[in-house]
Enzyme design. Sequence first.
Site, PDB file in Angstrom:
ATOM      1  N   LYS A 249       0.849  -1.199   0.000  1.00  0.00           N
ATOM      2  CA  LYS A 249       0.000   0.000   0.000  1.00  0.00           C
ATOM      3  C   LYS A 249       0.878   1.240   0.000  1.00  0.00           C
ATOM      4  CE  LYS A 249      -3.090   2.565   3.127  1.00  0.00           C
ATOM      5  NZ  LYS A 249      -3.698   2.580   4.477  1.00  0.00           N
ATOM      6  N   ASP A 254      -2.359  10.519   3.607  1.00  0.00           N
ATOM      7  CA  ASP A 254      -3.769  10.167   3.781  1.00  0.00           C
ATOM      8  C   ASP A 254      -4.462  11.175   4.695  1.00  0.00           C
ATOM      9  OD1 ASP A 254      -6.215   8.921   3.864  1.00  0.00           O
ATOM     10  OD2 ASP A 254      -5.588   7.426   5.348  1.00  0.00           O
ATOM     11  N   LYS A 261      -9.784  13.160   8.407  1.00  0.00           N
ATOM     12  CA  LYS A 261      -9.286  12.712   9.699  1.00  0.00           C
ATOM     13  C   LYS A 261      -9.218  13.880  10.677  1.00  0.00           C
ATOM     14  CE  LYS A 261      -6.144   9.117   7.928  1.00  0.00           C
ATOM     15  NZ  LYS A 261      -6.668   7.980   8.702  1.00  0.00           N
ATOM     16  N   ASP A 272       1.792   6.410   5.605  1.00  0.00           N
ATOM     17  CA  ASP A 272       0.775   5.481   5.122  1.00  0.00           C
ATOM     18  C   ASP A 272       1.212   4.737   3.862  1.00  0.00           C
ATOM     19  OD1 ASP A 272      -1.616   4.338   5.846  1.00  0.00           O
ATOM     20  OD2 ASP A 272      -2.853   5.711   4.697  1.00  0.00           O
ATOM     21  N   ASP A 331     -12.004   7.379   4.101  1.00  0.00           N
ATOM     22  CA  ASP A 331     -10.801   7.131   4.886  1.00  0.00           C
ATOM     23  C   ASP A 331     -10.492   5.641   4.986  1.00  0.00           C
ATOM     24  OD1 ASP A 331      -8.571   7.825   6.356  1.00  0.00           O
ATOM     25  OD2 ASP A 331      -9.618   7.791   8.279  1.00  0.00           O
ATOM     26  N   GLU A 333      -9.474   3.787   2.614  1.00  0.00           N
ATOM     27  CA  GLU A 333      -8.999   3.868   1.226  1.00  0.00           C
ATOM     28  C   GLU A 333      -7.964   2.807   0.868  1.00  0.00           C
ATOM     29  OE1 GLU A 333      -5.511   4.909   3.107  1.00  0.00           O
ATOM     30  OE2 GLU A 333      -7.529   5.508   3.669  1.00  0.00           O
ATOM     31  N   ARG A 335      -7.769  -0.337   1.438  1.00  0.00           N
ATOM     32  CA  ARG A 335      -8.334  -1.584   0.917  1.00  0.00           C
ATOM     33  C   ARG A 335      -8.781  -1.437  -0.532  1.00  0.00           C
ATOM     34  NH1 ARG A 335     -12.488  -1.255   5.749  1.00  0.00           N
ATOM     35  NH2 ARG A 335     -10.552  -0.426   6.586  1.00  0.00           N
TER      36      ARG A 335
END
Length: 424
Positions: A249, A254, A261, A272, A331, A333, A335
Site C-alpha cells: 500500500k 492520507d 481525519k 501510510d 478514509d 482507502e 483496501r
Amino acid sequence: MTLKINYLNKKVKLSNENLAIFNIKGINLGKYENLLKTGSLKEILKKTEKDGSKKNIIKSFDLSPAHKIIIIKIKENFISNDVENAGSLFYDHIKTNKINNLSIIVPNNSKIDVNEFIHGAKLKSYEFNIYKSLKKEETYNIKIISNKKISNLKTKLKKLNSLEKGVFFTRDLVSEPGNILHPDEYAKRLMKLKKYGLKVTVYNEKKLKKLGLNALLGVGQGSIRGSYLVTIEWKGSKSKSKPLSFIGKGVCFDTGGISLKPARFMEDMTYDMAGSAVVAGLMKTFALRKAKINAVGVVGLVENMPGGNAQRPGDIVKSYSGKTIEVLNTDAEGRLVLADALTFTEKKFKPKIMIDLATLTGAIIVCLGSEYAGLFSNDDKLSKQLYSAGEKVEEKVWRLPLHKNYDKLMDSKIADVQNINYVG
C-alpha cells in the site's frame, strides 16, 4: 553517522587503543591482562558474566585516561537476532561515550557471528537528517581482529550489506515528508531501481483507466498528483517457476479525503505508504544479493486528498476484479488500492504466493497494540512460516480469523460490497 569496518588478522599487535571484547575467558591480552585481573574490574567482570545469562550487556571501563575496554556479553542460548540486538546496544554505547576508534577482538572459540553484530550496529546507526541545516557527521572506525579467514568474514558481510541497503532505502522512503515524496516523485525513484537489474514498469492514470483499476484511481482523484501502479520484477532463477509476489500500500499522504481525519496526529499519515516502501526495499535487496528466486513487487501509489474532484462517501466504483464497491467512508482507502493491486498481481503474474504489506488498519493497533502485526491468510502453511520468521527477528505477527460470516458484514444494498462494515 558512518561505521567504517576494517578486518585484520589475529596476529596484529595491539597498541594503546580502545578495545571491545566478546568474551574475556581464554583471550591473551598481553599487557592488558593484569589490568583485567586486578581490583574492582575483576569483580565487575565476574558480575557481568553472571548477569549476562538472560540479557545482553555492554559495559566499558577506563584502562587509562586515553583508552577504554568494552565488555560485550551476549546472553546464553542466543540466536542471531540477539547478536544483532547486542550490536544495536553497542552502537548506542560508543555513540554516547564518544568512542570513535576501537578494535573488536573475536575469541577463537566464539560462536558469535561478528558480522551479525556489526549488522545490528549499522542498522542502529541510521539517521534521516537530510533536511537539517546543521548536520553533525561522525565516523566510527572499527577494526575486527579475528583468526578466521578474512575472505569468509567479508563474504558474509557483503550479504548483510545488501540487506542494509534495502532497509535504508525503505527507511528513506518512509521518512520523506508528503510534499516531497508524492506519487509522482515516488514513481520516479522506483524507476531508478532499474540500475540494479530490476525490471520496473510504471502504469500511469491513462493506462490504469484503460485497464479498469477504478478502485485505486478513485482514492487519488482528489489530488493534483497522479496515481500509479508500479511493478518491480526480479528474475534470479533460470527456471520458469512462478514468482513470489509482494504487494504494498502506497498512500503517500492520507488526509482521509472527504471523510477527513482529525487534525491531531494527521502528520503521521506521511507513513501510510510504509507497506510499499518495504516492498521496494525488499526488491532492491533481492537484486543486490543476486537472490536465486523469481519475485515481483507491486505497489499502488496514490494521495488521498479532499478537493473538488475527490471521491465522495456514497460513490460506487467498479474494481479491476469486476466487483462494484460502495464507498461509505473515504478514509477506508487502503483496501480500495490493494483490491486492485492484488487482483492485478494475481491475473498478470499468477504468483506462487501473495504477501500484502500495509498500514491497514488503525483498528489492528486497538486489537493487538504495538507488540504484534495482524496477519490474515487463507494458507495455514504460509501463516506458520511467517509467524516463525517473525518470532526469530522480533517482528511478530498474530493470525486473525477469516470467516464467511464476516463477508456478510460487507454486503451492500446497492453494490456488490461496501468498503466498511458500517450501515448508516
